[in-house]
Motif scaffolding. Structure first.
Motif, mmCIF file in Angstrom:
data_model
loop_
_atom_site.group_PDB
_atom_site.id
_atom_site.type_symbol
_atom_site.label_atom_id
_atom_site.label_comp_id
_atom_site.label_asym_id
_atom_site.label_seq_id
_atom_site.Cartn_x
_atom_site.Cartn_y
_atom_site.Cartn_z
ATOM 1 N N ASP A 208 0.822 -1.205 0.000
ATOM 2 C CA ASP A 208 0.000 0.000 0.000
ATOM 3 C C ASP A 208 0.858 1.258 0.000
ATOM 4 O O ASP A 208 0.582 2.221 -0.721
ATOM 5 C CB ASP A 208 -0.888 0.044 1.257
ATOM 6 C CG ASP A 208 -1.648 -1.252 1.480
ATOM 7 O OD1 ASP A 208 -1.594 -2.127 0.603
ATOM 8 O OD2 ASP A 208 -2.290 -1.372 2.534
ATOM 9 N N GLU A 209 1.893 1.227 0.835
ATOM 10 C CA GLU A 209 2.738 2.419 1.013
ATOM 11 C C GLU A 209 3.460 2.810 -0.270
ATOM 12 O O GLU A 209 3.783 3.974 -0.480
ATOM 13 C CB GLU A 209 3.772 2.178 2.128
ATOM 14 C CG GLU A 209 3.189 2.056 3.523
ATOM 15 C CD GLU A 209 2.472 0.729 3.753
ATOM 16 O OE1 GLU A 209 2.729 -0.231 2.978
ATOM 17 O OE2 GLU A 209 1.652 0.660 4.686
ATOM 18 N N VAL A 210 3.712 1.837 -1.131
ATOM 19 C CA VAL A 210 4.403 2.105 -2.392
ATOM 20 C C VAL A 210 3.411 2.579 -3.457
ATOM 21 O O VAL A 210 3.722 3.458 -4.264
ATOM 22 C CB VAL A 210 5.149 0.842 -2.875
ATOM 23 C CG1 VAL A 210 5.826 1.081 -4.214
ATOM 24 C CG2 VAL A 210 6.176 0.412 -1.839
ATOM 25 N N LEU A 211 2.206 2.012 -3.449
ATOM 26 C CA LEU A 211 1.207 2.367 -4.452
ATOM 27 C C LEU A 211 0.608 3.748 -4.209
ATOM 28 O O LEU A 211 0.382 4.507 -5.147
ATOM 29 C CB LEU A 211 0.073 1.337 -4.454
ATOM 30 C CG LEU A 211 0.254 0.101 -5.322
ATOM 31 C CD1 LEU A 211 -0.966 -0.782 -5.230
ATOM 32 C CD2 LEU A 211 0.512 0.482 -6.773
ATOM 33 N N ILE A 212 0.301 4.043 -2.952
ATOM 34 C CA ILE A 212 -0.284 5.342 -2.619
ATOM 35 C C ILE A 212 0.730 6.075 -1.749
ATOM 36 O O ILE A 212 0.887 5.801 -0.562
ATOM 37 C CB ILE A 212 -1.626 5.177 -1.884
ATOM 38 C CG1 ILE A 212 -2.613 4.409 -2.771
ATOM 39 C CG2 ILE A 212 -2.204 6.539 -1.523
ATOM 40 C CD1 ILE A 212 -3.948 4.128 -2.130
#
Length: 630
Positions: free
Chosen positions: A524-528
């Protein structure tokens, strides 16, 4: 890419009607204008017979299971690709709509095992995979888009299957003494003793979300659940799950790996989906997703040989023409652009609804209809960017859910719009799961109640809530899986129906098996994440696009494929059609209230987005009901 249909009679006498199956394939001839085939099967006597589509000759003996096929020739244009396809031992009959991109990976091994091939089609490889490994062994090996119908004489079983993500349709009609199946429901019109009947039990869900998950507004008709197959044996229909999206995302790819891993997966997917014996091009919107697909497709052809098809609008607020031009110039493409007008929009809307078989889910569906119509002048296969936003968290709502802020401007705006139903509004706005579900709603409680006073919010979201609750992972991962299961399938039906209306095969590289598996491993942290101090969705893909097309191109505000709906509805063409035809017919039908709706149409220039959506939905619903129910 093709289309098929058929029916299985359980009652005696069989009343095998060759005229019915001919009419059933004729009505969806647009799905496969190059060739057609019919096979009749007697499941009791264990025999089959082929009859000509062109002649009026009947079967020599009674047949209770009929297969009908329309072919759009993509691989092996010769008669060797004719379907329905029969195994060498004449014990298995198969029909397949779609493309299997990894089929040829298995061919040499099958030859080594003694299998003999007469064509260079992926369909024949699938048939031999079934002969070698059975249904489970075959279907677990397939990477592609497909709907399948197989009859096995030894097992006395009919198999009906649909691909992992629902790229291809497979409608199932279940009656007391008969089951029928088809790529398009309109084929059922030609069944003996059949009439479409409405099923309004899901109207609440329809009014809020514009779509129903793997079911329809018709009685007894569903769309086979993606990732499943049905067995029909002794009149018993049993579902089997061969793919569960919840198995994905168990391993996580972190920041440093994500870029390379995702780019490699996309490059490989596009390359594998370029297999074709006919001309192939790209559906180019100018957005990040379709531009990247176009980039990798262009790398697989000699410079200047890739053709693209795009739709533009006069109003620059809705047109990404400058980005289309930028990509076309950078990649040296043969770019074809077509402008859509309000006149065209309303000229073809009835045709588009006839093909879609459901009130149109999105106003821009007409844009894809036009794009496919024009594409046929240049290509037969199109690659598109569908599926990226769901698997890679591309919509702004993914950021809203991630931030999970409660008392925001959006919260109070929603409360104001639904003030007369504040309890219902707060019941989801204060509940994280229900709030996530409502992120994909187009209508509001207020507009739904205005159209259908008996509307119930809990009834509208009940099935979706069950779907979300069974999904595992972080909030973002669950949301991505949820959207792949509930939001994407209807978009895929839009792509399929509008493209096949013009005999165009539409492929979706972002929904390759490995591509989706890779996307769901990205954390999640990489995508958003933030870019230049601004929170961005789908960041890894934007980083890839930034490398290819520049930061300004990749990180502009997402436009999507918008339609100037208010402007179109303000035209004399729309207003006349509404007051002369749509509203009078709605009043006569008596299903929905028109009091508030009429006010919204009259004041179209000041109508809210939810009201515009309601007008659009009712406009399409009435046209659909007139075509299929009256």
């Amino acid at each position: 890419m093709c289309g098929f249909t058929g029916f299985y009679n359980f009652s005696f006498p069989f009343q095998s009607n060759n005229h019915a199956i001919r009419e059933m394939i004729e009505i969806q001839k647009h799905r496969g204008p190059d060739d057609s085939g019919i096979i009749g099967i007697n499941t009791l006597e264990k025999n089959f017979e082929t009859i000509s589509v062109e002649s009026d000759a009947d079967f020599r003996s009674e047949k209770n299971l009929l297969f009908g096929f329309n072919r759009l020739s993509i691989l092996d244009l010769s008669p060797n690709g004719h379907q329905p396809m029969v195994s060498p031992d004449e014990q298995v009959v198969l029909m397949m709509n779609g493309e299997i991109y990894n089929a040829f990976d298995y061919k040499e091994d099958l030859i080594q095992k003694g299998h003999v091939f007469k064509s260079t089609t992926d369909t024949e490889i699938v048939l031999h995979l079934y002969l070698e490994y059975g249904m489970e062994g075959m279907i677990s090996r397939l990477n592609g888009m497909f709907a399948l119908a197989i009859y096995d004489f030894k097992l006395e079983t009919l198999f009906l299957a649909r691909d992992r993500f629902g790229i291809k349709p497979l409608y199932i009609l279940q009656e007391e003494n008969r089951i029928a199946f088809a790529s398009e429901m309109k084929s059922f019109k030609k069944l003996p003793n059949f009439k479409f009947e409405p099923d309004y039990s899901n109207l609440d869900e329809f009014l809020l979300f514009r779509n129903l998950i793997n079911t329809t507004l018709f009685k007894n008709i569903t769309n086979c659940i993606p990732g499943t197959y049905l067995t029909v044996n002794n009149q018993k229909i049993t579902p089997h799950v061969f793919y569960d999206i919840d198995q994905e995302g168990r391993n996580t790819v972190e920041d440093k790996e994500a870029f390379v891993t995702l780019e490699n997966a996309l490059q490989k997917s596009v390359q594998s989906q370029m297999i074709s014996d006919v001309k192939l091009g790209c559906q180019l919107s100018g957005g990040v997703d379709s531009s990247l697909v176009t980039y990798y497709a262009a790398k697989n052809l000699e410079k200047g040989n890739l053709e693209t098809i795009s739709i533009t609008f006069k109003d620059p607020k809705f047109s990404e023409e400058k980005y289309i031009d930028f990509v076309a110039e950078k990649l040296n493409l043969q770019a074809h652009k077509y402008e859509m007008s309000a006149d065209y929009y309303f000229d073809v809307i009835e045709k588009a609804i006839w093909h879609f078989e459901h009130p149109l889910n999105h106003p821009n569906t007409i844009g894809i209809y036009l794009l496919s119509q024009e594409a046929k002048k240049h290509v037969t296969v199109l690659l598109s960017g569908e599926g990226a936003d769901e698997s890679l968290a591309g919509y702004s709502r993914f950021m809203s859910v991630k931030e999970n802020k409660l008392f925001t401007k959006s919260f109070f705006g929603g409360l104001k719009r639904n003030i007369n139903f504040a309890a219902d509004y707060l019941s989801y706005a204060l509940n994280p799961d229900k709030k996530l579900i409502m992120e994909t709603a187009f209508g509001s409680i207020t507009t739904a109640k205005a159209l259908l006073p008996r509307f119930e919010l809990n009834k509208a979201i009940n099935e979706r809530n069950k779907t979300l609750k069974r999904l595992k992972g972080t909030v973002n991962l669950r949301q991505r899986k949820y959207e792949l299961l509930t939001y994407l399938p209807d978009l895929l039906m839009r792509q399929d129906k509008m493209s096949m209306a013009h005999s165009i095969e539409n492929r979706v590289p972002f929904l390759d098996n490995e591509m989706v598996a890779t996307a769901l491993t990205i954390s999640d942290e990489v995508l958003i994440a933030k870019h230049n101090n601004k929170l961005e969705s789908k960041k890894v893909l934007k980083d890839i696009a930034s490398e290819k097309f520049g930061e300004t191109f990749a990180y502009r505000n997402k436009m999507g494929f918008g339609i100037p709906l208010r402007e179109f509805m303000a035209t004399t063409t729309f207003q006349k059609k509404w007051y002369d035809t749509i509203e009078p017919n709605m009043i006569k039908r008596g299903l929905f209230q028109t009091t508030e709706l009429s006010k919204w149409v009259k004041n179209i220039t000041t109508a809210t987005p939810e009201q515009l959506d309601a007008i659009w939905l009712m406009f399409g619903f009435e046209i659909w009901a007139k075509q299929y129910l009256d």
